[in-house]
Design a protein around this motif. Structure first.
Motif, PDB file in Angstrom:
ATOM      1  N   HIS A  32      -5.776   2.455  12.955  1.00  0.00           N
ATOM      2  CA  HIS A  32      -6.599   3.524  12.384  1.00  0.00           C
ATOM      3  C   HIS A  32      -8.067   3.154  12.575  1.00  0.00           C
ATOM      4  O   HIS A  32      -8.497   2.070  12.186  1.00  0.00           O
ATOM      5  CB  HIS A  32      -6.293   3.710  10.897  1.00  0.00           C
ATOM      6  N   VAL A  33      -8.805   4.072  13.180  1.00  0.00           N
ATOM      7  CA  VAL A  33     -10.235   3.879  13.427  1.00  0.00           C
ATOM      8  C   VAL A  33     -11.008   4.896  12.603  1.00  0.00           C
ATOM      9  O   VAL A  33     -10.691   6.098  12.622  1.00  0.00           O
ATOM     10  CB  VAL A  33     -10.572   4.057  14.929  1.00  0.00           C
ATOM     11  N   PRO A  42      -9.772   0.000   9.408  1.00  0.00           N
ATOM     12  CA  PRO A  42      -9.309  -0.362   8.074  1.00  0.00           C
ATOM     13  C   PRO A  42      -7.873  -0.876   8.012  1.00  0.00           C
ATOM     14  O   PRO A  42      -7.529  -1.605   7.090  1.00  0.00           O
ATOM     15  CB  PRO A  42      -9.451   0.924   7.271  1.00  0.00           C
ATOM     16  N   VAL A  43      -7.047  -0.505   8.994  1.00  0.00           N
ATOM     17  CA  VAL A  43      -5.647  -0.939   8.931  1.00  0.00           C
ATOM     18  C   VAL A  43      -4.986  -0.858  10.307  1.00  0.00           C
ATOM     19  O   VAL A  43      -5.314   0.005  11.119  1.00  0.00           O
ATOM     20  CB  VAL A  43      -4.851  -0.103   7.897  1.00  0.00           C
ATOM     21  N   ILE A  44      -4.086  -1.802  10.540  1.00  0.00           N
ATOM     22  CA  ILE A  44      -3.256  -1.805  11.750  1.00  0.00           C
ATOM     23  C   ILE A  44      -1.837  -2.138  11.317  1.00  0.00           C
ATOM     24  O   ILE A  44      -1.629  -3.034  10.502  1.00  0.00           O
ATOM     25  CB  ILE A  44      -3.718  -2.865  12.770  1.00  0.00           C
ATOM     26  N   ALA A  66       2.920  -4.385   8.446  1.00  0.00           N
ATOM     27  CA  ALA A  66       1.480  -4.648   8.503  1.00  0.00           C
ATOM     28  C   ALA A  66       1.198  -5.760   9.512  1.00  0.00           C
ATOM     29  O   ALA A  66       1.962  -6.702   9.628  1.00  0.00           O
ATOM     30  CB  ALA A  66       0.956  -5.049   7.133  1.00  0.00           C
ATOM     31  N   VAL A  67       0.108  -5.635  10.249  1.00  0.00           N
ATOM     32  CA  VAL A  67      -0.337  -6.693  11.165  1.00  0.00           C
ATOM     33  C   VAL A  67      -1.244  -7.620  10.368  1.00  0.00           C
ATOM     34  O   VAL A  67      -2.297  -7.204   9.880  1.00  0.00           O
ATOM     35  CB  VAL A  67      -1.075  -6.109  12.388  1.00  0.00           C
ATOM     36  N   THR A 125       0.836  -1.492   3.734  1.00  0.00           N
ATOM     37  CA  THR A 125      -0.377  -2.265   4.015  1.00  0.00           C
ATOM     38  C   THR A 125      -1.286  -2.479   2.809  1.00  0.00           C
ATOM     39  O   THR A 125      -2.237  -3.256   2.892  1.00  0.00           O
ATOM     40  CB  THR A 125      -1.211  -1.557   5.101  1.00  0.00           C
ATOM     41  N   ASN A 126      -1.042  -1.765   1.719  1.00  0.00           N
ATOM     42  CA  ASN A 126      -1.914  -1.800   0.534  1.00  0.00           C
ATOM     43  C   ASN A 126      -3.320  -1.287   0.825  1.00  0.00           C
ATOM     44  O   ASN A 126      -4.276  -1.657   0.150  1.00  0.00           O
ATOM     45  CB  ASN A 126      -1.979  -3.206  -0.082  1.00  0.00           C
ATOM     46  N   VAL A 127      -3.446  -0.452   1.861  1.00  0.00           N
ATOM     47  CA  VAL A 127      -4.727   0.167   2.211  1.00  0.00           C
ATOM     48  C   VAL A 127      -4.556   1.677   2.102  1.00  0.00           C
ATOM     49  O   VAL A 127      -3.640   2.245   2.693  1.00  0.00           O
ATOM     50  CB  VAL A 127      -5.155  -0.206   3.650  1.00  0.00           C
TER      51      VAL A 127
END
Length: 109
Positions: free
Chosen positions: A5-6, A12-14, A36-37, A93-95
């Motif tokens: 995500h850009v 913020p997250v991959i 989650a990465v 991801t907790n994002v």
């Protein structure tokens, strides 16, 4: 594959999308799952490719999809999504992408 995500010039997250057994479809909406990465080197490499792709395509908000070669580990951009799915992203991801998007767009005003 990986979904990156850009938002503007940030990532913020991959997460990695994993197809269901016996399928090649990795989208969660099509039965796939996600992880989650957390590897910092991989996160950095995926971020660099994704930020370049989003910039070239003129995208401020995008889901960038990348695959990794099983032979040599190289990463390859495959597509961009202007309206990427958010199903289960926060749970894994907790994002909170919607929260990040709100803050990003507020910063543009």
């Amino acid at each position: 594959d990986f979904r990156v995500h850009v938002l503007g010039n940030t990532v913020p997250v991959i997460y990695k999308r994993v197809p269901a057994k016996g399928s090649f479809l990795a989208n969660v909406s099509q039965g796939g799952s996600m992880e989650a990465v957390t590897d910092k080197d991989l996160y950095a490499r995926l971020s660099e490719i994704s930020l370049k792709a989003a910039s070239v395509l003129g995208l401020q908000n995008a889901g960038i999809d990348i695959i990794q070669s099983e032979k040599n580990g190289e990463l390859y951009f495959i597509e961009s999504n202007r309206n990427p799915g958010l199903t289960d992203v926060e749970n894994i991801t907790n994002v909170s992408i919607p929260e990040k998007m709100l803050l990003f767009y507020e910063s543009l005003v």
